[in-house]
Scaffold this active site. Structure first.
Site, PDB file in Angstrom:
ATOM      1  N   CYS A  22       0.859  -1.179   0.000  1.00  0.00           N
ATOM      2  CA  CYS A  22       0.000   0.000   0.000  1.00  0.00           C
ATOM      3  C   CYS A  22       0.896   1.229   0.000  1.00  0.00           C
ATOM      4  O   CYS A  22       1.894   1.272   0.729  1.00  0.00           O
ATOM      5  CB  CYS A  22      -0.878  -0.016   1.248  1.00  0.00           C
ATOM      6  SG  CYS A  22      -1.998   1.387   1.347  1.00  0.00           S
ATOM      7  N   GLU A  32      -8.739  -1.233  -2.301  1.00  0.00           N
ATOM      8  CA  GLU A  32      -9.026   0.207  -2.461  1.00  0.00           C
ATOM      9  C   GLU A  32     -10.324   0.586  -1.756  1.00  0.00           C
ATOM     10  O   GLU A  32     -10.401   1.643  -1.121  1.00  0.00           O
ATOM     11  CB  GLU A  32      -9.079   0.592  -3.937  1.00  0.00           C
ATOM     12  CG  GLU A  32      -7.767   0.417  -4.696  1.00  0.00           C
ATOM     13  CD  GLU A  32      -6.551   0.976  -3.985  1.00  0.00           C
ATOM     14  OE1 GLU A  32      -6.679   1.996  -3.277  1.00  0.00           O
ATOM     15  OE2 GLU A  32      -5.463   0.374  -4.109  1.00  0.00           O
TER      16      GLU A  32
END
Ligand code: NI
Length: 176
Positions: free
Chosen positions: A99, A142
């Site tokens: 991430c 997401e």
């Protein structure tokens, strides 16, 4: 414009993002352009608006020959607004995730293998797709950001969570 990506620990990443009410505004166009530029600059597979400090339910994602994910299959570049994610079975699979808000690290995260996702594109047109594999993984990762969830919160086996250069000493994976 390339924006700064907030890092894990910043409380803005833990907030629940709000639905978009007006599409195709100057503000939305500029947000989407910034998200695109920032994700591309950092070789991200996706980016959620809260990661650049904007508390709206907007994500972008896409993978094409990404050096951060050399083994991932291609995913078309997608703008997804006000997403709704629905798993199509209980089957889960494990896969490596990283991430941009958690730089330098990777972990194994269980995700639904197959799902349907709906939402709207930049112009407010509906999107309705079925996805599996890495595509389904990116969508779940997401969309989690919109609910204040970062992937380390989903790691179950911390023996497979760590720094990229320690986990994959023989691979060239750059994260910044
Ligand atoms: Ni992320």
């Amino acid at each position: 414009m390339i924006r700064e990506v907030l890092k894990m620990g910043d409380e803005r990443l833990l907030a629940k993002a709000k639905p978009v009410e007006k599409f195709d505004t100057e503000e939305m166009r500029s947000l989407l352009a910034d998200m695109h530029d920032t994700m591309e600059h950092l070789n991200g597979a996706g980016l959620a608006a809260p990661q650049i400090g904007v508390g709206l339910r907007v994500v972008v994602f896409g993978v094409k020959g990404n050096p951060r994910y050399p083994d991932a299959e291609d995913v078309p570049y997608t703008v997804l607004i006000n997403p709704l994610v629905e798993p199509l079975s209980d089957e889960m699979e494990e896969g490596w995730e990283g991430c941009l808000s958690v730089p330098g690290l990777r972990g194994i995260v269980p995700r639904y293998s197959r799902l349907r996702y709906r939402g709207f594109d930049a112009a407010g047109n509906p999107i309705d797709r079925i996805a599996e594999g890495f595509h389904a993984r990116v969508v779940q990762h997401e969309c989690d950001h919109l609910d204040g969830i970062l992937y380390p919160m989903r790691v179950r086996d911390f023996t497979r969570f760590g720094f990229i250069e320690a986990l994959f000493p023989n691979q060239e994976i750059h994260d910044d």
